[in-house]
Design a protein around this motif. Structure first.
Motif, PDB file in Angstrom:
ATOM      1  N   TYR B 114     -62.463 -55.444  11.110  1.00 41.36           N
ATOM      2  CA  TYR B 114     -61.041 -55.281  10.777  1.00 41.36           C
ATOM      3  C   TYR B 114     -60.827 -55.477   9.277  1.00 41.36           C
ATOM      4  O   TYR B 114     -60.023 -56.296   8.830  1.00 41.36           O
ATOM      5  CB  TYR B 114     -60.203 -56.251  11.606  1.00 41.36           C
ATOM      6  CG  TYR B 114     -60.368 -56.012  13.100  1.00 41.36           C
ATOM      7  CD1 TYR B 114     -60.348 -54.707  13.590  1.00 41.36           C
ATOM      8  CD2 TYR B 114     -60.551 -57.039  14.000  1.00 41.36           C
ATOM      9  CE1 TYR B 114     -60.514 -54.459  14.950  1.00 41.36           C
ATOM     10  CE2 TYR B 114     -60.711 -56.796  15.356  1.00 41.36           C
ATOM     11  CZ  TYR B 114     -60.687 -55.512  15.821  1.00 41.36           C
ATOM     12  OH  TYR B 114     -60.842 -55.256  17.160  1.00 41.36           O
ATOM     13  N   CYS B 116     -59.439 -54.040   6.790  1.00 37.54           N
ATOM     14  CA  CYS B 116     -58.184 -53.873   6.050  1.00 37.54           C
ATOM     15  C   CYS B 116     -57.271 -55.088   6.180  1.00 37.54           C
ATOM     16  O   CYS B 116     -56.232 -55.147   5.524  1.00 37.54           O
ATOM     17  CB  CYS B 116     -57.447 -52.631   6.505  1.00 37.54           C
ATOM     18  SG  CYS B 116     -56.913 -52.707   8.221  1.00 37.54           S
ATOM     19  N   PHE B 188     -59.411 -42.781  12.293  1.00 39.72           N
ATOM     20  CA  PHE B 188     -58.913 -43.980  12.988  1.00 39.72           C
ATOM     21  C   PHE B 188     -57.865 -43.609  14.033  1.00 39.72           C
ATOM     22  O   PHE B 188     -57.900 -44.091  15.172  1.00 39.72           O
ATOM     23  CB  PHE B 188     -58.323 -44.917  11.930  1.00 39.72           C
ATOM     24  CG  PHE B 188     -57.703 -46.194  12.425  1.00 39.72           C
ATOM     25  CD1 PHE B 188     -58.445 -47.143  13.104  1.00 39.72           C
ATOM     26  CD2 PHE B 188     -56.366 -46.475  12.151  1.00 39.72           C
ATOM     27  CE1 PHE B 188     -57.873 -48.346  13.515  1.00 39.72           C
ATOM     28  CE2 PHE B 188     -55.790 -47.667  12.556  1.00 39.72           C
ATOM     29  CZ  PHE B 188     -56.547 -48.603  13.243  1.00 39.72           C
ATOM     30  N   VAL B 333     -50.326 -44.661  12.923  1.00 35.34           N
ATOM     31  CA  VAL B 333     -50.971 -45.077  11.670  1.00 35.34           C
ATOM     32  C   VAL B 333     -50.037 -44.878  10.481  1.00 35.34           C
ATOM     33  O   VAL B 333     -50.413 -45.156   9.345  1.00 35.34           O
ATOM     34  CB  VAL B 333     -52.312 -44.339  11.434  1.00 35.34           C
ATOM     35  CG1 VAL B 333     -53.289 -44.657  12.551  1.00 35.34           C
ATOM     36  CG2 VAL B 333     -52.114 -42.841  11.286  1.00 35.34           C
ATOM     37  N   GLY B 358     -50.609 -49.739  12.948  1.00 40.31           N
ATOM     38  CA  GLY B 358     -51.164 -50.371  11.764  1.00 40.31           C
ATOM     39  C   GLY B 358     -52.145 -49.597  10.932  1.00 40.31           C
ATOM     40  O   GLY B 358     -52.541 -48.475  11.245  1.00 40.31           O
ATOM     41  N   ARG B 359     -52.514 -50.256   9.876  1.00 39.19           N
ATOM     42  CA  ARG B 359     -53.337 -49.736   8.789  1.00 39.19           C
ATOM     43  C   ARG B 359     -54.783 -49.515   9.243  1.00 39.19           C
ATOM     44  O   ARG B 359     -55.333 -50.326   9.991  1.00 39.19           O
ATOM     45  CB  ARG B 359     -53.295 -50.773   7.667  1.00 39.19           C
ATOM     46  CG  ARG B 359     -54.166 -50.506   6.509  1.00 39.19           C
ATOM     47  CD  ARG B 359     -54.206 -51.739   5.610  1.00 39.19           C
ATOM     48  NE  ARG B 359     -53.057 -51.815   4.716  1.00 39.19           N
ATOM     49  CZ  ARG B 359     -52.830 -52.839   3.896  1.00 39.19           C
ATOM     50  NH1 ARG B 359     -53.645 -53.886   3.867  1.00 39.19           N
ATOM     51  NH2 ARG B 359     -51.792 -52.832   3.095  1.00 39.19           N
ATOM     52  N   CYS B 360     -55.358 -48.463   8.764  1.00 35.50           N
ATOM     53  CA  CYS B 360     -56.762 -48.157   9.047  1.00 35.50           C
ATOM     54  C   CYS B 360     -57.698 -49.141   8.347  1.00 35.50           C
ATOM     55  O   CYS B 360     -57.552 -49.376   7.147  1.00 35.50           O
ATOM     56  CB  CYS B 360     -57.055 -46.747   8.556  1.00 35.50           C
ATOM     57  SG  CYS B 360     -58.801 -46.345   8.500  1.00 35.50           S
ATOM     58  N   PRO B 361     -58.677 -49.691   9.074  1.00 40.16           N
ATOM     59  CA  PRO B 361     -59.721 -50.488   8.407  1.00 40.16           C
ATOM     60  C   PRO B 361     -60.717 -49.528   7.758  1.00 40.16           C
ATOM     61  O   PRO B 361     -61.802 -49.272   8.288  1.00 40.16           O
ATOM     62  CB  PRO B 361     -60.332 -51.289   9.556  1.00 40.16           C
ATOM     63  CG  PRO B 361     -60.099 -50.465  10.771  1.00 40.16           C
ATOM     64  CD  PRO B 361     -58.859 -49.635  10.530  1.00 40.16           C
ATOM     65  N   MET B 365     -64.447 -47.686   8.759  1.00 41.96           N
ATOM     66  CA  MET B 365     -64.451 -46.312   9.264  1.00 41.96           C
ATOM     67  C   MET B 365     -65.286 -45.374   8.383  1.00 41.96           C
ATOM     68  O   MET B 365     -65.482 -44.212   8.741  1.00 41.96           O
ATOM     69  CB  MET B 365     -63.024 -45.765   9.336  1.00 41.96           C
ATOM     70  CG  MET B 365     -62.048 -46.528  10.214  1.00 41.96           C
ATOM     71  SD  MET B 365     -62.537 -46.623  11.952  1.00 41.96           S
ATOM     72  CE  MET B 365     -62.523 -44.887  12.395  1.00 41.96           C
TER      73      MET B 365
END
Lengths: 419, 419
Positions: B114, B116, B188, B333, B358-361, B365
């Motif tokens: 995780y 991000c 993602f 996203v 939520g935000r892409c890690p 990725m």
């Protein structure tokens, strides 16, 4: 027959003599009800909060157990072949439990396992379908809806054979009645939490992204990363079932965990601990189980892998958000009402939070729930005891008073002895 | 050096000469930026909507690619052993791309993937960390944050060896730059949709409940049950990446599907179709891909297995709810702001809907995103073309005008040539 009936607009429960139901469709069954339970979600209609369409007098109740006394003409005939199994095998005299909604078992929604959202689905104890708090109840599409307790063949394949042989004899009807709603709903909450992709990295040791493309196990992960932390919000009967189910699943996979079970009511927390204390060492698995109130929870259990929200109101879902970690999962099985969800978009984005909302597909969960009941029935004590899901078994004549007391939190789960 | 800088309170972008960054911590790297991109989420701060803490002048930008020109003292030394790999292997001269946030790679959050939401994380192009729209940028914790494009060893293990050997040479820097944010975010979104337990029954043929306890394949399921239906809401650059990624994943598993890609802007829909039309037959898989506007979507694609929401506002998330089926999944996203989520609790309960916010890690990725870029780079055309993710590559001196035009939707994705 005798039936417990709701009258509009609210707080008006009457015990009335009405005609017994008849077969109306060849797929119907008539069930003679032995026990029927009062459920927290019955209170929505009781209070007059059922919604604008809920105005008609009707028989209450969506949790019942009994015996088949009559079957429609579609049972036990050649045309039953290829249909859900009970159309071929169900017999008068079979002991059955029903989920709280009807499902056809023959549409795409049912085939995927989402039985509680079958387009032909109806909720027992609503104006659309007379409920089970009566001496007899008509079950539409019974060949798909009912679970035949007399037929071990329909139980989960994961249940050991030696348990199957003796399973039914050892379980009280008041426990089997929990299959109608609260036990599968608890299993559903636990299962959704453990199935969530955001929980998988800790569970499997394979870092995100994983699953669709299986990742590689990370050598870098340490024990602390792999300790799953759960909060259960709400220790009513469903929350207690969720706790027992979660413990059982975690123990079966030998996963390390911490569970904090939260309720503002001391008696409920005490019941949760009494039930936990009866679980054998193997069943307790490799983790810890504690109870606390809401203020303690806010101090002690921030950063949960997953939160099981088993209440269904704004403060419960807000607490779930506060307790879940970034990239955590909230599984909400509480029956939510009209208030808006209390979050801004940026709150949800900022925490990378996931939610699973909604009603349990109880029929699809029956095999797992029945397994759990067979394995863990011993942790639920005698009716009325400090470790029992059921507070009392009473005559239906007491229904008006029991509804009143239940709505005021003056009694726990009430079961009516209908026959 | 030259840098594109934001000045409070809003709509004030200046190109300024400022001192080049220096190593401040032994884990730092200094990157000489070749290209830096303007991203839709840069507009939050540009418009003055960054929040109460966003008042300081700072260099903009969180999408950049370049070469390492200086490394802190923690690189290439004995103490780098056991730390993230690049502390041992990164060299001056290596070509690197960075995710939009810093991550330490050494905490529990990073170990779970995780990245991000690393507690040491900082967003490039914010008051907390100078951005990449400059000739040089300081990258904290670069040994965990950066992706070394010169080191095939750090790429995904699923990439075929013959592609690895030639991968980098064939890809334009303006395409590699997409790794910083939009391509991993698209991957993602697609991955979350396909990983969701509520999508699994159709995907695997095993009815719910499945996964944690693997269910049995259902003989009753028909082809229609197993056809996955997806809506993609928003066909900006991230939405287009999500579409290509989703198609690639579905094709790789030979799954049947329908995708409807939705945007009110005709040019964006045309670009989506132009890109789709360039995918080879095998890459198109066993399904259909269509585009439509919002009104058409409401008529045609109700009942999706999953919806990818790639916009980040109230109307997009409302549309997602309208389009998803009961027991469907919404993966959001988009960067959501302060407005409340537009749902009541009963709406979410009634549809058994799931959300992943939520935000892409992005760092986690990268291997999958890089794979996709290597395999599918041919579908993205020349800069400025009808099938390109990048609309134009310009001098940083044009930044004030480009921010203005981008905010007004008068240009597509803009890239600044910084060196």
């Amino acid at each position: 027959m005798k039936a417990i009936r709701w009258h509009p607009p609210s707080f008006d429960i009457r015990v009335e003599e009405i005609p017994a139901p008849k077969i109306e469709h060849p797929d119907d069954a008539i069930v003679k009800v032995s026990l029927a339970a009062l459920c927290g979600s019955d209170l929505h209609i009781y209070r007059g909060h059922g919604g604008p369409g809920i105005t008609a007098v009707h028989t209450c109740g969506h949790e019942f157990i009994g015996h088949v006394v009559e079957l429609g003409s579609n049972y036990g005939v050649d045309s039953a072949k290829g249909r859900p199994e009970l159309y071929a095998t169900l017999k008068v005299g079979d002991k059955v439990v029903s989920p709280f909604t009807v499902n056809c078992g023959e549409c795409g929604v049912c085939r995927l396992g989402y039985t509680c959202r079958c387009p032909s689905g109806l909720l027992f104890g609503s104006p659309a379908l007379e409920g089970g708090q009566a001496q007899y109840v008509r079950v539409p599409k019974a060949g798909a809806t009912l679970f035949n307790l007399n037929d071990p063949h329909s139980w989960s394949s994961s249940l050991p054979a030696e348990l199957k042989a003796t399973a039914l004899a050892g379980i009280a009807d008041s426990s089997l009645l929990m299959l109608a709603d609260i036990l599968p709903t608890g299993v559903f909450a636990a299962l959704q939490a453990l199935n969530h992709p955001k929980v998988l990295p800790a569970l499997t040791g394979r870092p995100f992204p994983t699953s669709f493309f299986p990742g590689e196990a990370s050598a870098a992960m340490v024990a602390e990363d792999r300790t799953l932390t759960f909060a259960i919000i709400g220790l009513g009967p469903v929350g207690l079932c969720a706790a027992v189910s979660l413990l059982d699943m975690l123990a079966s996979k030998e996963l390390p965990f911490q569970i904090i079970a939260i309720d503002p009511v001391e008696d409920r927390r005490a019941k949760a601990m009494a039930i936990y204390n009866k679980i054998d060492t193997a069943g307790k698995g490799k983790g810890t189980f504690e109870t606390c109130d809401i203020e303690q929870a806010k101090k002690r259990c921030v950063g949960c892998s997953a939160v099981l929200e088993v209440v269904g109101n704004t403060s419960a879902i807000s607490l779930a958000y506060d307790l879940v970690r970034n990239f955590g999962a909230i599984t909400s099985v509480g029956v939510h009402g009209q208030p808006p969800v209390p979050f801004t978009g940026s709150q949800l984005y900022a925490k990378n939070v996931s939610f699973d909302f909604g009603r349990c597909p109880a029929r699809a969960m029956f095999p797992l729930a029945f397994d759990l009941l067979v394995k863990r029935q011993d942790v639920f004590g005698e009716v009325g005891g400090p470790d029992s899901l059921v507070d009392r078994i009473v005559s239906p004549d007491e229904a008006p008073e029991m509804y009143r007391a239940f709505e005021k939190n003056q009694v726990g789960k009430v079961v009516f002895k209908m026959n």
